[in-house]
Each structure stands twice: as structure tokens, then as C-alpha cells.
Motif scaffolding. Structure first.
Motif, short mmCIF file in Angstrom:
data_model
loop_
_atom_site.label_atom_id
_atom_site.label_comp_id
_atom_site.label_asym_id
_atom_site.label_seq_id
_atom_site.Cartn_x
_atom_site.Cartn_y
_atom_site.Cartn_z
N ASP A 26 -0.95 0.36 57.94
CA ASP A 26 -1.02 1.44 56.95
C ASP A 26 0.25 1.86 56.38
O ASP A 26 1.29 2.19 57.21
CB ASP A 26 -1.46 2.59 57.74
N ILE A 27 0.46 2.04 55.11
CA ILE A 27 1.64 2.47 54.18
C ILE A 27 0.94 3.47 53.48
O ILE A 27 0.06 3.46 52.72
CB ILE A 27 2.19 1.41 53.47
N GLU A 28 1.69 4.73 53.68
CA GLU A 28 1.44 5.95 52.93
C GLU A 28 2.46 6.13 51.90
O GLU A 28 3.59 6.18 51.96
CB GLU A 28 1.39 7.20 53.77
N ILE A 29 1.89 6.15 50.47
CA ILE A 29 2.76 6.27 49.39
C ILE A 29 2.13 7.66 48.70
O ILE A 29 1.32 7.70 48.34
CB ILE A 29 2.43 5.01 48.43
N LYS A 30 3.20 8.39 48.35
CA LYS A 30 2.93 9.72 47.57
C LYS A 30 3.91 9.72 46.16
O LYS A 30 5.07 9.65 46.87
CB LYS A 30 3.20 10.91 48.46
N ILE A 31 3.35 10.13 45.22
CA ILE A 31 4.47 10.09 44.25
C ILE A 31 4.17 11.53 43.63
O ILE A 31 2.97 12.13 43.59
CB ILE A 31 4.05 9.36 42.87
N THR A 32 5.48 12.37 43.40
CA THR A 32 5.39 13.72 43.16
C THR A 32 6.12 13.76 41.68
O THR A 32 6.96 12.96 41.60
CB THR A 32 6.18 14.34 43.96
N ASN A 33 5.74 14.96 41.11
CA ASN A 33 6.65 15.04 39.81
C ASN A 33 7.79 15.91 40.12
O ASN A 33 8.00 16.16 41.32
CB ASN A 33 5.64 15.62 38.53
N ALA A 34 8.68 16.25 39.06
CA ALA A 34 9.84 16.90 39.30
C ALA A 34 9.57 18.44 39.84
O ALA A 34 10.81 18.83 40.60
CB ALA A 34 10.65 17.05 37.84
N LEU A 35 8.47 18.77 39.76
CA LEU A 35 8.17 20.37 40.30
C LEU A 35 7.64 20.15 41.80
O LEU A 35 7.32 21.24 42.22
CB LEU A 35 7.19 20.91 39.47
N GLY A 36 7.54 18.92 42.12
CA GLY A 36 7.16 18.77 43.65
C GLY A 36 5.68 18.61 43.72
O GLY A 36 5.40 18.76 44.98
N GLN A 37 4.95 18.66 42.54
CA GLN A 37 3.48 18.54 42.83
C GLN A 37 3.25 16.97 42.66
O GLN A 37 3.74 16.35 42.28
CB GLN A 37 2.76 19.14 41.32
N SER A 38 2.13 17.08 43.70
CA SER A 38 1.81 15.51 44.14
C SER A 38 0.80 14.95 42.74
O SER A 38 -0.35 15.67 42.32
CB SER A 38 0.80 15.58 45.38
N VAL A 39 1.26 13.87 42.36
CA VAL A 39 0.38 13.15 41.15
C VAL A 39 -0.46 12.00 41.59
O VAL A 39 -1.31 11.62 41.05
CB VAL A 39 1.36 13.04 39.98
N TRP A 40 0.03 11.28 42.75
CA TRP A 40 -0.96 10.15 43.09
C TRP A 40 -0.49 9.98 44.68
O TRP A 40 0.69 10.25 45.24
CB TRP A 40 -0.42 9.11 42.53
N PHE A 41 -1.54 9.94 45.44
CA PHE A 41 -1.54 9.73 46.87
C PHE A 41 -2.36 8.32 47.22
O PHE A 41 -3.41 8.45 46.67
CB PHE A 41 -1.57 10.77 47.63
N ASN A 42 -2.06 7.51 48.44
CA ASN A 42 -2.81 6.47 48.71
C ASN A 42 -2.32 6.04 49.97
O ASN A 42 -0.99 6.00 50.11
CB ASN A 42 -2.93 5.17 47.39
N HIS A 43 -3.13 5.40 51.01
CA HIS A 43 -2.90 4.58 51.87
C HIS A 43 -3.15 3.16 51.56
O HIS A 43 -4.12 2.81 51.15
CB HIS A 43 -3.84 4.99 53.25
N LEU A 44 -2.29 2.44 51.82
CA LEU A 44 -2.23 0.95 51.41
C LEU A 44 -2.19 0.11 52.94
O LEU A 44 -1.27 0.52 53.64
CB LEU A 44 -1.18 0.44 50.52
N ASN A 45 -2.93 -1.06 52.98
CA ASN A 45 -2.80 -1.83 54.16
C ASN A 45 -2.44 -3.19 53.97
O ASN A 45 -3.06 -3.92 53.00
CB ASN A 45 -4.17 -2.07 54.68
#
Length: 119
Positions: free
Chosen positions: A63-82
Motif C-alpha cells: 500500500d502506497i498512500e499518495i496525497k496532493i495538496t494545493n498551496a493552501l494545504g487543501q487536499s485536492v487528490w488522495f489515493n491508495h495504490l498497490n
């Protein structure tokens, strides 16, 4: 160019171009910091316009957790990848606002964050 076996810590890179007439030019030296996780998940292109492709490399993690946030720290994308099931993942970013984002990768309780630019 992709370094498949980067040295942990700080590395210095430059590209040598040799023209057909034998003349040589060098790019500027680029400094890159590699930590333990950085080679395990890579993404390109950066900067991106339409899509980002994640490559899940050299890991036995399930399991790899990837989270992308914008410059304000707000989450714009999140996913668990195997990576045992899927070695590559494509993400459509064509509708994202231009600017700087941060990609946080977590594997086995360790995390690393890098910058992503959307044009």
C-alpha cells in the motif's frame, strides 16, 4: 534522464551535449536531494498540463498512500495504490488550477513530500 539508482542524500547532475561536429556544451548543474522513499514513487511530467503519470518502483509495499495538496494545504487528490497490482497510474489534472501543489507519499509509516507545478 532518469537515475534508477540514486545515492541517498544530495546528488549533483548536469547533462553533456555533443553535437555532430564534436563540440560539447553542458547544462547547468542541478542539485537533487534523495531520501529513502524518493525513488520508490516517481511522477512525470513536472510541470504538467493534462496528466501526471505515477510510477511505483522498487518496493515490496502492498500500500502506497499518495496525497496532493494545493498551496493552501487543501487536499485536492488522495489515493491508495498497490504496486503489486499496478506499477503505473495516470491522473488527469487538466481541470486543476494552475500553480504549485505538493505531492506527499507515505510508505510503511515513512513519508516524503515534493513539489508539483500545474501549468
Amino acid at each position: 534522464y532518469f537515475d534508477f539508482n540514486p545515492i541517498k542524500g544530495i546528488s549533483y547532475y548536469r547533462i553533456k551535449q555533443v553535437d555532430l561536429n564534436g563540440s560539447e556544451t553542458f547544462s547547468q548543474v542541478r542539485t537533487v536531494r534523495f531520501d529513502e522513499l524518493m525513488g520508490w514513487v516517481t511522477y512525470y511530467p513536472n510541470p504538467a498540463k493534462n496528466n501526471i503519470t505515477f510510477n511505483l518502483n522498487q518496493t515490496n509495499a502492498s500500500d502506497i498512500e499518495i496525497k496532493i495538496t494545493n498551496a493552501l494545504g487543501q487536499s485536492v487528490w488522495f489515493n491508495h495504490l498497490n504496486p503489486q497490482i499496478q506499477k503505473e497510474y495516470s491522473l488527469d489534472v487538466s481541470h486543476w488550477t494552475r500553480g504549485a501543489y505538493f505531492v506527499n507519499v507515505k510508505i510503511d509509516g515513512k513519508s516524503t513530500t515534493s513539489k508539483l507545478i500545474i501549468e
